[in-house]
Structure formats: structure tokens, C-alpha cells
Design a protein around this motif. Structure first.
Motif, PDB file in Angstrom:
ATOM      1  N   UNK A   1     -20.146   5.081 -70.006  1.00 48.56           N
ATOM      2  CA  UNK A   1     -20.319   4.839 -68.571  1.00 48.56           C
ATOM      3  C   UNK A   1     -20.705   3.430 -68.219  1.00 48.56           C
ATOM      4  N   UNK A   2     -20.318   2.447 -69.031  1.00 48.44           N
ATOM      5  CA  UNK A   2     -20.617   1.043 -68.735  1.00 48.44           C
ATOM      6  C   UNK A   2     -19.569   0.501 -67.759  1.00 48.44           C
ATOM      7  N   UNK A   3     -19.921   0.453 -66.487  1.00 44.68           N
ATOM      8  CA  UNK A   3     -18.984   0.094 -65.432  1.00 44.68           C
ATOM      9  C   UNK A   3     -19.242  -1.326 -64.942  1.00 44.68           C
ATOM     10  N   UNK A   4     -18.181  -2.100 -64.737  1.00 44.27           N
ATOM     11  CA  UNK A   4     -18.317  -3.480 -64.284  1.00 44.27           C
ATOM     12  C   UNK A   4     -17.171  -3.836 -63.340  1.00 44.27           C
ATOM     13  N   UNK A   5     -17.496  -4.485 -62.232  1.00 39.65           N
ATOM     14  CA  UNK A   5     -16.492  -5.024 -61.320  1.00 39.65           C
ATOM     15  C   UNK A   5     -16.816  -6.472 -61.027  1.00 39.65           C
ATOM     16  N   UNK A   6     -15.782  -7.292 -60.900  1.00 40.49           N
ATOM     17  CA  UNK A   6     -15.939  -8.714 -60.632  1.00 40.49           C
ATOM     18  C   UNK A   6     -15.012  -9.137 -59.503  1.00 40.49           C
ATOM     19  N   UNK A   7     -15.475 -10.087 -58.694  1.00 42.01           N
ATOM     20  CA  UNK A   7     -14.687 -10.603 -57.581  1.00 42.01           C
ATOM     21  C   UNK A   7     -14.308 -12.050 -57.874  1.00 42.01           C
ATOM     22  N   UNK A   8     -13.012 -12.334 -57.838  1.00 40.65           N
ATOM     23  CA  UNK A   8     -12.471 -13.653 -58.114  1.00 40.65           C
ATOM     24  C   UNK A   8     -11.715 -14.151 -56.896  1.00 40.65           C
TER      25      UNK A   8
END
Length: 393
Positions: A382-389
Motif C-alpha cells: 500500500x505504498x502510494x505516491x503521486x507527483x505533479x509535474x
């Protein structure tokens, strides 16, 4: 607020070594079916794997770096060198440089080979998770070197932590990314889980049956906009924000509600000072497994609502396979290219879209109305990551 920018890129995937190879491969939709791995010890039902041809591997590092001659480390070191060259980063005693590298299994294949073929008596022992320290030694970086193992979202966490370090004034420049290569044990585990598709990886397809593992590496150079301007570095894009969560629902399966995945996406938007309407494209995690794609679709629909059907997605794994700990870094590198060119390359065509995954996967080159994208990366546990570029200066 510190404006964190991306000034360098490096990549390696089944499409070849270098960012240009990644860019051309995406633009030309250079799809190729995965082939059985040449490993007599891999006695598994689905022995498929995407691997770079041996002749494309970069040369080995200097022995002084203390790096085992494993494929993941070779690719990571070469990607870091690519990134620092493109960032015009040179050793400077007044510049603190830190290195963060994520990987699931790193070069454990070296140990696996020793187990079956015998330990080389003349070789000294070295840890398989040593790329971060070796890259730091190669660059003369003294701001710290950290190996992360947040499974398949490891390089996403490396980028997010690196941006936080810059914003906190803990370092001046960060070389962040990830690496992955073949592991006999990892391939056996994914077979045991029933998580590999014998017909190839087909994210968001109605008949998808799993992923295809792949070799790859990706590195990016991060620094503050002020620091980049001061040293005359090229600004390729901006890393506007990141968001993470951990649902801990299951050791391998995602929480089917998508609650914590949606939380990570919203947190990334908040960190970037953005709204869902500001996102022009998405690079999903999209592993091709039945549960991942359905859960990610639910989460994206929760965040973007009816607009999800109009936001173009680029499914990178459909083209290069699942590069594990390198996948987020390669996805962000791809997003930087999209921001620079102002369009998405064609997706590998989806034979039969899944009605439970209401996403837009254009099979043609797609102009972008703006230059802000979201990259998602998830992992076992459950290691969730979101990034905004977003586009640069």
C-alpha cells in the motif's frame, strides 16, 4: 515557498540507453512482445521479461566505487551520469549534492547466481543495494546517499523526499531515481501470485491478466529554481508537489476502495497548489493486473469525477513493461518530455477497453491544452505516491 525544478534527466529501458531512446520509442510506439528470460533456473509458468540486449549495457564502473558489477547498478550509474551531464552539474565544494535511489530488488541477481553457480572466491562481498553510495562517490556528492526500498514506488518516494530536502534547505541538489533488473526470485514470486500475463502487459484492457516485469533505470536532477538560475542550469520542468499514503490493506493487493490512493493524489494537488481542473494529462501506475487498474480507475474517478473521461492518459508500462523501483522515475522523465513537447505520444492500442476503467488512452498523438501532469506510483504494502509535474520556465 521553494520552487523545485528538474534540470537533468537520465533513462534506460528496453527502448535503449538515454532519454532520446525513450522519447523516440514512445513517439514511434516501438512495442515488442516480451521474450522468455534466458535463465535455466527460472522454472516458472510465465518466464517472460523485458531486458536490454547485453551489447547495450554501459561499461562497468571503476573498481574504486565498490560497486558490484550487476546490471541494475550499471544502469543506475549510467542514468545518473546522463542526468548530471544534461543538468551541467560539475563538482563544486560549495554545492551540497545528495543521492536517493529506489529499488525493489536491486542487484540481488548477483547473489542468486552465486547460489546456483558457486561463490567467486576472489570476489569480495559487497551489498547489492549500493548504487546510491556508488553514484555519490562517482559525483563527489557529500550531501548524503540513501537507498530506498518502497517496492515499485521507490523512485517516486526518492523524488518526493529529494524535493522536501531541497525545500527544507538540507541540500542544494538531489540526484534521485530508481533501478531494477531481473531477479529469479522476483519472477517466481510474481508467478506464484498469478500477477504475470502470458500474453503481454495490457493495462486497462478488459482481458488483462497481469504485468510483465522489466529492466530499467531512471534518474533526475532536482534543485531550487534559484540555485538552478544562479549556476545557469537548464530548467526542463518543475516538480510542483507530491503526496503519499499507505493503506496497508494487504501485502500485495491494493485496497479495492481506492481511498488512500485518492488521498495521495489529492495531497499532491494540495502540495502543488493545484486543483483537479489544472491537470492536463495523467501517467498512471497501470500495471496491467486486474485489481490495480480497476482500483486506480476508481481512485482517479473519485478525484477527477466525470472529467476523467476527457483527461488523456499515457500508459508507459504498456510499452516498456513494469520496471519496478525505476518505474516512477521513468514515468516522471516521460512526463517532463510531454511538458516540453506539448503533446502525448500514441499509446499502445488497447484491444478492448474495460468498461470498469473509464479512462482515455488515445492511440494517436494528442496535443495538450496545458503542460501540467500527474504521475502515479503504487507498490506492495500500500505504498502510494503521486507527483505533479509542470512545464519549466
Amino acid at each position: 515557498m521553494v520552487d523545485v525544478v528538474i534540470t537533468g534527466l537520465g533513462a534506460a529501458s528496453r527502448l535503449g540507453i538515454g532519454v532520446d531512446a525513450l522519447s523516440r520509442g514512445m513517439a514511434e510506439v516501438r512495442y515488442a512482445p516480451p521474450e522468455p528470460i534466458a535463465d535455466p533456473g527460472a522454472r516458472v509458468p510465465v518466464p517472460l521479461f523485458y531486458r536490454l540486449p547485453d551489447e547495450q549495457l554501459p561499461p562497468g564502473p571503476d573498481e574504486a566505487l565498490g560497486l558490484p558489477v550487476g546490471r541494475a547498478n550499471l544502469l543506475a550509474l549510467d542514468s545518473a551520469r546522463q542526468a548530471t551531464r544534461s543538468a551541467r552539474l560539475v563538482p563544486d565544494p560549495d554545492t551540497r549534492v545528495s543521492v536517493l535511489i529506489g529499488s525493489s530488488v536491486a542487484d540481488v541477481h548477483v547473489v542468486e547466481r552465486w547460489r546456483t553457480d558457486g561463490y567467486p572466491q576472489r570476489s569480495r562481498w559487497v551489498p547489492v543495494f549500493s548504487a546510491a553510495s556508488a553514484i555519490a562517490a562517482d559525483l563527489g556528492a557529500d550531501g548524503g546517499a540513501v537507498s530506498l526500498s518502497n517496492a515499485c514506488s521507490g523512485s517516486g518516494y526518492a523524488l518526493a523526499i529529494g524535493a522536501d530536502m531541497i525545500a527544507a534547505g538540507e541540500t542544494d541538489v538531489v540526484v534521485a531515481g530508481g533501478m531494477e533488473t531481473y531477479s529469479r526470485v522476483a519472477l517466481a514470486c510474481f508467478n506464484r501470485l498469478g500477477a504475470l500475463d502470458p500474453n503481454g502487459i495490457r493495462p486497462f484492457d478488459r482481458h488483462r491478466a497481469g504485468s510483465i516485469l522489466a529492466e530499467g533505470a531512471g534518474c533526475l536532477v532536482l534543485e531550487s529554481a534559484e540555485h538552478a538560475h544562479r549556476r545557469g542550469a537548464p530548467v526542463l520542468a518543475r516538480l510542483l508537489g507530491s503526496g503519499w499514503s499507505c493503506d496497508g490493506h494487504h501485502a500485495t493487493a491494493p485496497d479495492p476502495t481506492g481511498t488512500q490512493i485518492a488521498r495521495a493524489m489529492r495531497a499532491a494537488l494540495d502540495d502543488a497548489g493545484a486543483t483537479p481542473d489544472d491537470i492536463d494529462f495523467l501517467v498512471p501506475h497501470g500495471t496491467g493486473t486486474e485489481r490495480n487498474d480497476a482500483t486506480e480507475s476508481v481512485a482517479m474517478a473519485t478525484v477527477f469525477g466525470d472529467r476523467l473521461a476527457k483527461i488523456p492518459l499515457y500508459s508507459l508500462k504498456a510499452l516498456i513493461g513494469h520496471t519496478g523501483g525505476a518505474s516512477a522515475a521513468l514515468a516522471v522523465a516521460a512526463a517532463v518530455l510531454f511538458c516540453q513537447q506539448g503533446w502525448l505520444p500514441p499509446n499502445v492500442p488497447v484491444a478492448e477497453p474495460d468498461p470498469d476503467c473509464p479512462v482515455l488512452l488515445p492511440a494517436d498523438r494528442t496535443p495538450l491544452p496545458g503542460r501540467t501532469g500527474m504521475v502515479n506510483a503504487y507498490a506492495f504494502g500500500g505504498n502510494n505516491m503521486s507527483l505533479i509535474v509542470a512545464g519549466g520556465e
